[in-house]
Write a protein that holds these residues in place. Structure first.
Motif, PDB file in Angstrom:
ATOM      1  N   LEU A 128      14.304  13.816  -2.164  1.00 57.92           N
ATOM      2  CA  LEU A 128      13.879  15.198  -1.943  1.00 57.92           C
ATOM      3  C   LEU A 128      12.384  15.287  -2.200  1.00 57.92           C
ATOM      4  CD1 LEU A 128      16.401  17.042  -1.567  1.00 57.92           C
ATOM      5  CD2 LEU A 128      15.729  18.173  -3.653  1.00 57.92           C
ATOM      6  N   ASP A 129      11.675  15.947  -1.303  1.00 56.20           N
ATOM      7  CA  ASP A 129      10.265  16.220  -1.524  1.00 56.20           C
ATOM      8  C   ASP A 129      10.053  17.711  -1.327  1.00 56.20           C
ATOM      9  OD1 ASP A 129       7.733  14.394  -1.937  1.00 56.20           O
ATOM     10  OD2 ASP A 129       7.140  16.131  -0.738  1.00 56.20           O
ATOM     11  N   VAL A 130       9.645  18.384  -2.391  1.00 58.70           N
ATOM     12  CA  VAL A 130       9.567  19.839  -2.438  1.00 58.70           C
ATOM     13  C   VAL A 130       8.145  20.318  -2.167  1.00 58.70           C
ATOM     14  CG1 VAL A 130       9.835  21.841  -3.971  1.00 58.70           C
ATOM     15  CG2 VAL A 130      11.460  19.941  -4.096  1.00 58.70           C
ATOM     16  N   ASN A 155       0.792  -1.231   0.000  1.00 58.94           N
ATOM     17  CA  ASN A 155       0.000   0.000   0.000  1.00 58.94           C
ATOM     18  C   ASN A 155       0.826   1.284   0.000  1.00 58.94           C
ATOM     19  OD1 ASN A 155      -2.396  -1.537   0.119  1.00 58.94           O
ATOM     20  ND2 ASN A 155      -2.141  -1.736   2.329  1.00 58.94           N
ATOM     21  N   SER A 156       2.058   1.234  -0.475  1.00 61.56           N
ATOM     22  CA  SER A 156       2.867   2.447  -0.487  1.00 61.56           C
ATOM     23  C   SER A 156       2.861   3.052  -1.883  1.00 61.56           C
ATOM     24  CB  SER A 156       4.293   2.170  -0.047  1.00 61.56           C
ATOM     25  OG  SER A 156       5.014   3.381  -0.062  1.00 61.56           O
ATOM     26  N   LYS A 157       2.332   4.247  -1.963  1.00 56.67           N
ATOM     27  CA  LYS A 157       2.308   4.967  -3.233  1.00 56.67           C
ATOM     28  C   LYS A 157       3.202   6.194  -3.161  1.00 56.67           C
ATOM     29  CE  LYS A 157      -2.163   3.227  -4.377  1.00 56.67           C
ATOM     30  NZ  LYS A 157      -3.573   3.361  -4.312  1.00 56.67           N
ATOM     31  N   LEU A 158       4.160   6.153  -2.259  1.00 57.13           N
ATOM     32  CA  LEU A 158       5.064   7.287  -2.111  1.00 57.13           C
ATOM     33  C   LEU A 158       5.882   7.476  -3.379  1.00 57.13           C
ATOM     34  CD1 LEU A 158       6.483   6.738   1.481  1.00 57.13           C
ATOM     35  CD2 LEU A 158       4.805   8.415   0.760  1.00 57.13           C
ATOM     36  N   ARG A 159       6.005   8.726  -3.778  1.00 53.61           N
ATOM     37  CA  ARG A 159       6.841   9.055  -4.924  1.00 53.61           C
ATOM     38  C   ARG A 159       7.480  10.404  -4.648  1.00 53.61           C
ATOM     39  NH1 ARG A 159       4.196   9.814 -10.581  1.00 53.61           N
ATOM     40  NH2 ARG A 159       4.097  11.937  -9.843  1.00 53.61           N
ATOM     41  N   PRO A 160       8.715  10.387  -4.179  1.00 55.81           N
ATOM     42  CA  PRO A 160       9.381  11.669  -3.927  1.00 55.81           C
ATOM     43  C   PRO A 160       9.636  12.399  -5.240  1.00 55.81           C
ATOM     44  CG  PRO A 160      10.903   9.831  -3.653  1.00 55.81           C
ATOM     45  CD  PRO A 160       9.559   9.241  -3.901  1.00 55.81           C
ATOM     46  N   ASN A 177       8.036  18.754   9.106  1.00 57.17           N
ATOM     47  CA  ASN A 177       7.619  17.697  10.032  1.00 57.17           C
ATOM     48  C   ASN A 177       6.514  16.829   9.434  1.00 57.17           C
ATOM     49  OD1 ASN A 177       9.478  18.403  11.997  1.00 57.17           O
ATOM     50  ND2 ASN A 177       8.071  19.774  13.038  1.00 57.17           N
ATOM     51  N   GLN A 178       5.590  17.442   8.704  1.00 59.42           N
ATOM     52  CA  GLN A 178       4.541  16.668   8.027  1.00 59.42           C
ATOM     53  C   GLN A 178       5.158  15.702   7.025  1.00 59.42           C
ATOM     54  OE1 GLN A 178       2.227  19.891   6.403  1.00 59.42           O
ATOM     55  NE2 GLN A 178       0.876  19.996   8.191  1.00 59.42           N
ATOM     56  N   LYS A 179       6.115  16.171   6.256  1.00 53.86           N
ATOM     57  CA  LYS A 179       6.792  15.319   5.273  1.00 53.86           C
ATOM     58  C   LYS A 179       7.554  14.188   5.958  1.00 53.86           C
ATOM     59  CE  LYS A 179       5.815  17.551   1.429  1.00 53.86           C
ATOM     60  NZ  LYS A 179       5.112  16.948   0.307  1.00 53.86           N
ATOM     61  N   MET A 180       8.246  14.502   7.044  1.00 54.93           N
ATOM     62  CA  MET A 180       9.003  13.466   7.755  1.00 54.93           C
ATOM     63  C   MET A 180       8.067  12.413   8.343  1.00 54.93           C
ATOM     64  SD  MET A 180      12.270  15.419   9.428  1.00 54.93           S
ATOM     65  CE  MET A 180      11.550  16.969   9.867  1.00 54.93           C
ATOM     66  N   ASN A 181       6.953  12.845   8.907  1.00 51.87           N
ATOM     67  CA  ASN A 181       5.984  11.891   9.450  1.00 51.87           C
ATOM     68  C   ASN A 181       5.374  11.027   8.356  1.00 51.87           C
ATOM     69  OD1 ASN A 181       6.362  12.778  12.075  1.00 51.87           O
ATOM     70  ND2 ASN A 181       4.698  14.259  11.968  1.00 51.87           N
ATOM     71  N   HIS A 182       5.264  11.562   7.171  1.00 54.10           N
ATOM     72  CA  HIS A 182       4.701  10.836   6.032  1.00 54.10           C
ATOM     73  C   HIS A 182       5.699   9.821   5.460  1.00 54.10           C
ATOM     74  CE1 HIS A 182       2.035  10.261   2.605  1.00 54.10           C
ATOM     75  NE2 HIS A 182       3.022  10.553   1.779  1.00 54.10           N
TER      76      HIS A 182
END
Length: 181
Positions: free
Chosen positions: A70-72, A49-54, A102-107
């Motif tokens: 990197l996530d901008v 279930n991971s749809k992460l795409r930096p 912090n939101q990005k790091m938690n994600h």
């Protein structure tokens, strides 16, 4: 107002601003001799279930030689603090960028750690590159800029000062254009 225009997510203006900064950061990394890949797919495919795409995958961007993602994002401090109770005062330097970082790091951090454990490898390094619509960079963004400048000097034996000033000017102008669009 100008702040509304810089933070408005109506239409595709936010995506255009975001992509403009992402592409410039890729050029910055490549100019330093760092391998950069835009929107890498499949980095987290081994996780359910991971749809992460930096936004960017970098190789050779840190002293440990760990892959860096990197996530901008842009964030409007006035909108954030109007909508959110209990968040630090918007007058504090980097407050909105810190919230977004912090939101990005938690994600990202739980899947990064899970993937590292699964592969029995050191975790990737996450750089949340947050920019406030006032032009203020988040602390991880500033640290990342410094690291890339150091890598440029090491990789290319060029003057770190010249590289740093050139790219600080370029990135500052790109960010100003993004905010004004």
């Amino acid at each position: 107002s100008g702040i509304h225009l810089s933070a408005c997510k109506t239409g595709n203006s936010a995506i255009i601003r975001h992509n403009y900064l992402v592409k410039t950061l890729m050029e910055f990394a490549r100019a330093a001799g760092i391998s950069a890949r835009l929107e890498p797919t499949g980095l987290f495919s081994q996780l359910e279930n991971s749809k992460l795409r930096p936004d960017i995958l970098l190789l050779g961007a840190n002293p440990e030689q760990q892959p860096t993602i990197l996530d901008v994002s842009f964030i409007d401090p006035s909108s954030l603090f109007k909508a959110s109770a209990g968040i630090p005062n918007s007058q504090e330097p980097h407050a909105a960028a810190t919230v977004r970082d912090n939101q990005k790091m938690n994600h990202y951090n739980p899947p990064i750690e899970e993937l590292a454990a699964l592969l029995n490898e050191p975790p990737m390094v996450l750089v949340p590159f947050s920019v406030e619509t006032t032009g203020t960079w988040g602390i991880p963004a500033t640290t990342f800029f410094d690291q890339v400048c150091a890598v440029a000097m090491k990789n290319k034996a060029i003057s770190q000062t010249n590289f740093r000033l050139r790219w600080l000017r370029i990135l500052s102008c790109v960010i100003q254009r993004c905010i004004l669009k």
